[in-house]
Design a protein around this motif. Structure first.
Motif, mmCIF file in Angstrom:
data_model
loop_
_atom_site.group_PDB
_atom_site.id
_atom_site.type_symbol
_atom_site.label_atom_id
_atom_site.label_comp_id
_atom_site.label_asym_id
_atom_site.label_seq_id
_atom_site.Cartn_x
_atom_site.Cartn_y
_atom_site.Cartn_z
ATOM 1 N N GLU A 142 0.824 -1.210 0.000
ATOM 2 C CA GLU A 142 0.000 0.000 0.000
ATOM 3 C C GLU A 142 0.858 1.260 0.000
ATOM 4 O O GLU A 142 0.495 2.276 -0.590
ATOM 5 N N LEU A 143 2.012 1.195 0.655
ATOM 6 C CA LEU A 143 2.827 2.387 0.835
ATOM 7 C C LEU A 143 4.299 2.001 0.944
ATOM 8 O O LEU A 143 4.628 0.941 1.483
ATOM 9 N N ALA A 144 5.175 2.866 0.453
ATOM 10 C CA ALA A 144 6.618 2.681 0.629
ATOM 11 C C ALA A 144 7.224 3.987 1.096
ATOM 12 O O ALA A 144 6.793 5.075 0.676
ATOM 13 N N VAL A 145 8.208 3.883 1.990
ATOM 14 C CA VAL A 145 8.971 5.042 2.447
ATOM 15 C C VAL A 145 10.423 4.740 2.081
ATOM 16 O O VAL A 145 11.092 3.955 2.763
ATOM 17 N N VAL A 146 10.890 5.334 0.989
ATOM 18 C CA VAL A 146 12.136 4.884 0.363
ATOM 19 C C VAL A 146 12.882 6.045 -0.286
ATOM 20 O O VAL A 146 12.412 7.184 -0.284
ATOM 21 N N THR A 147 14.043 5.713 -0.862
ATOM 22 C CA THR A 147 14.716 6.647 -1.762
ATOM 23 C C THR A 147 13.848 6.787 -3.009
ATOM 24 O O THR A 147 13.506 5.782 -3.644
ATOM 25 N N LEU A 148 13.485 8.008 -3.348
ATOM 26 C CA LEU A 148 12.545 8.213 -4.449
ATOM 27 C C LEU A 148 13.217 7.973 -5.793
ATOM 28 O O LEU A 148 14.384 8.354 -5.996
ATOM 29 N N PRO A 149 12.505 7.347 -6.727
ATOM 30 C CA PRO A 149 13.071 7.087 -8.059
ATOM 31 C C PRO A 149 13.338 8.385 -8.801
ATOM 32 O O PRO A 149 12.621 9.376 -8.629
ATOM 33 N N LEU A 150 14.371 8.373 -9.641
ATOM 34 C CA LEU A 150 14.689 9.552 -10.440
ATOM 35 C C LEU A 150 13.587 9.816 -11.463
ATOM 36 O O LEU A 150 13.268 10.968 -11.754
ATOM 37 N N THR A 151 13.010 8.748 -11.994
ATOM 38 C CA THR A 151 11.879 8.859 -12.929
ATOM 39 C C THR A 151 10.801 7.885 -12.471
ATOM 40 O O THR A 151 10.900 6.683 -12.731
ATOM 41 N N PRO A 152 9.767 8.362 -11.766
ATOM 42 C CA PRO A 152 8.729 7.452 -11.257
ATOM 43 C C PRO A 152 7.998 6.732 -12.386
ATOM 44 O O PRO A 152 7.785 7.286 -13.465
ATOM 45 N N ALA A 153 7.633 5.485 -12.119
ATOM 46 C CA ALA A 153 6.875 4.702 -13.092
ATOM 47 C C ALA A 153 5.455 5.245 -13.223
ATOM 48 O O ALA A 153 4.985 6.018 -12.379
ATOM 49 N N ALA A 154 4.786 4.845 -14.283
ATOM 50 C CA ALA A 154 3.396 5.252 -14.476
ATOM 51 C C ALA A 154 2.553 4.775 -13.304
ATOM 52 O O ALA A 154 2.791 3.699 -12.747
ATOM 53 N N HIS A 155 1.578 5.589 -12.920
ATOM 54 C CA HIS A 155 0.630 5.294 -11.833
ATOM 55 C C HIS A 155 1.254 5.409 -10.449
ATOM 56 O O HIS A 155 0.586 5.151 -9.449
ATOM 57 N N ILE A 156 2.536 5.793 -10.374
ATOM 58 C CA ILE A 156 3.185 5.949 -9.076
ATOM 59 C C ILE A 156 3.199 7.431 -8.703
ATOM 60 O O ILE A 156 3.526 8.293 -9.513
ATOM 61 N N GLU A 157 2.865 7.695 -7.474
ATOM 62 C CA GLU A 157 2.837 9.056 -6.941
ATOM 63 C C GLU A 157 3.884 9.158 -5.837
ATOM 64 O O GLU A 157 3.920 8.311 -4.947
ATOM 65 N N THR A 158 4.757 10.158 -5.909
ATOM 66 C CA THR A 158 5.812 10.306 -4.909
ATOM 67 C C THR A 158 5.642 11.627 -4.159
ATOM 68 O O THR A 158 5.071 12.593 -4.677
ATOM 69 N N GLU A 159 6.163 11.653 -2.945
ATOM 70 C CA GLU A 159 6.119 12.867 -2.117
ATOM 71 C C GLU A 159 7.414 12.945 -1.306
ATOM 72 O O GLU A 159 7.750 12.006 -0.580
ATOM 73 N N VAL A 160 8.123 14.039 -1.439
ATOM 74 C CA VAL A 160 9.397 14.205 -0.730
ATOM 75 C C VAL A 160 9.146 14.490 0.749
ATOM 76 O O VAL A 160 8.359 15.371 1.098
ATOM 77 N N LEU A 161 9.816 13.733 1.600
ATOM 78 C CA LEU A 161 9.777 13.981 3.042
ATOM 79 C C LEU A 161 11.089 14.558 3.550
ATOM 80 O O LEU A 161 11.097 15.448 4.393
ATOM 81 N N TRP A 162 12.208 14.009 3.054
ATOM 82 C CA TRP A 162 13.519 14.425 3.545
ATOM 83 C C TRP A 162 14.485 14.606 2.383
ATOM 84 O O TRP A 162 14.535 13.792 1.464
ATOM 85 N N ASP A 163 15.264 15.672 2.466
ATOM 86 C CA ASP A 163 16.385 15.850 1.556
ATOM 87 C C ASP A 163 17.565 15.091 2.161
ATOM 88 O O ASP A 163 17.793 15.149 3.372
ATOM 89 N N ASP A 164 18.313 14.354 1.348
ATOM 90 C CA ASP A 164 19.366 13.483 1.859
ATOM 91 C C ASP A 164 20.678 13.756 1.113
ATOM 92 O O ASP A 164 21.004 13.056 0.157
ATOM 93 N N PRO A 165 21.436 14.771 1.546
ATOM 94 C CA PRO A 165 22.700 15.080 0.863
ATOM 95 C C PRO A 165 23.692 13.928 0.975
ATOM 96 O O PRO A 165 23.774 13.259 2.008
ATOM 97 N N LEU A 166 24.446 13.707 -0.093
ATOM 98 C CA LEU A 166 25.500 12.699 -0.110
ATOM 99 C C LEU A 166 26.862 13.388 -0.110
ATOM 100 O O LEU A 166 27.012 14.483 -0.650
ATOM 101 N N MET A 167 27.836 12.711 0.490
ATOM 102 C CA MET A 167 29.184 13.273 0.553
ATOM 103 C C MET A 167 30.203 12.165 0.360
ATOM 104 O O MET A 167 29.988 11.034 0.803
ATOM 105 N N VAL A 168 31.312 12.486 -0.298
ATOM 106 C CA VAL A 168 32.400 11.523 -0.408
ATOM 107 C C VAL A 168 32.982 11.305 0.987
ATOM 108 O O VAL A 168 33.279 12.263 1.708
ATOM 109 N N MET A 169 33.116 10.045 1.379
ATOM 110 C CA MET A 169 33.674 9.723 2.691
ATOM 111 C C MET A 169 34.740 8.641 2.547
ATOM 112 O O MET A 169 34.668 7.781 1.670
ATOM 113 N N ALA A 170 35.722 8.705 3.446
ATOM 114 C CA ALA A 170 36.818 7.737 3.448
ATOM 115 C C ALA A 170 37.314 7.578 4.883
ATOM 116 O O ALA A 170 36.978 8.377 5.766
#
Length: 295
Positions: A142-170
């Protein structure tokens, strides 16, 4: 046609096994087999071929499956309309989420939801973001809480909850940690540990490197961010990780050309009638926690 026969058919087709379907339906395997036999008698055609220990859908079964799912979803929607007219928010709610979000983002919200809606039977399924989106598209979640697709599939509705910056780490003793202004070319000289090819995050990283015409030396690939973090921390390679995973055992490496960010949030089927439990869960996720800051 008896709806219980259709439910048994859809469950067996989804699980690919009579025994697993029986477990999911809380029935015995003979009872599930009896329902499939009754359905085949009603239709006048077999819906499964038994090949060795496995099963495959027949031509009739393949034709029936999408229609059976539509019928069951329609019946479920009718029940919700009636059940939701009055009374407390209750009933089952199955939510798919990634391990990273389930560990790093959801716990305080889940605690608040469990306290606020004790009558809801909440089931959290930990799956890759891509699999969760596919399950929503097919009506299996019924519902997913995930990393949002770059291009959502047909019939899929997305809603942003959190911005998630990425950084190079070592790791602190990695050669990259000693460079004052590393470039993408510097990164390409050392092994990388990335999410598996085909994942939304892997695609995002590859797209960022594409303009520089660099081939990354990928040493290992895994979909679990916590596992990638551990391997980076012990010096097996560098990676691009959410800033929320930063810690004393990792060094953030500033590379201005690689300022990436993912979006995390809700994935729903736009044609699916939301249950009150789902609506309450989504609204709860939209409401900031006390003392939290937008991210």
């Amino acid at each position: 046609m008896d709806l219980s026969l259709l439910a048994a058919f859809v469950t067996v087709a989804t699980e690919g096994s009579f025994s697993r379907a029986a477990d999911r339906l809380h029935l015995t395997q003979p009872a599930v087999s009896k329902r499939i036999a009754a359905l085949e008698t009603d239709l006048g055609a077999p819906v499964f071929d038994r090949i060795g220990r496995g099963i495959v859908l027949t031509e009739a079964g393949r034709a029936l499956l999408p229609r059976a799912r539509d019928i069951l979803k329609g019946v479920d929607a009718c029940r919700r309309v009636v059940a939701d007219l009055s009374g407390p928010v209750s009933g089952p709610l199955e939510v798919g989420t990634s391990h990273h979000i389930g560990l790093r983002r959801l716990p305080p919200f889940l605690r608040r939801f469990a306290r606020g809606f004790p009558a809801v039977e909440l089931n959290i399924r930990f799956v890759d973001s891509e699999q969760a989106c596919g399950a929503v598209a097919e009506g299996l979640l019924e519902l997913a809480v995930v990393t949002l697709p770059l291009t959502p599939a047909a019939h899929i509705e997305t809603e942003v909850l959190w911005d998630d910056p990425l950084m190079v780490m070592a790791a602190p003793d990695h050669p990259l940690a000693r460079l004052t202004a590393p470039s993408p070319a510097d990164l390409a000289r050392y092994p990388a540990i990335l999410p598996e090819a085909g994942t939304y995050t892997h695609t995002l990283i590859r797209q960022a490197f594409a303009p520089h015409h660099l081939e990354l030396k990928t040493r290992l690939q895994t979909n679990y961010m916590e596992t990638i973090r551990m391997m980076v921390a012990v010096g097996l390679g560098w990676s691009m990780l959410p800033v929320t995973l930063a810690g004393p055992d990792l060094v953030g490496v500033e590379v201005p050309e690689l300022a990436l960010r993912r979006q995390l949030g809700l994935v729903r089927h736009r044609d699916r009638t939301p249950s009150r439990a789902m609506a309450a869960f989504c609204e709860m996720l939209r409401t900031p926690l006390e003392g939290s800051h937008p991210s």
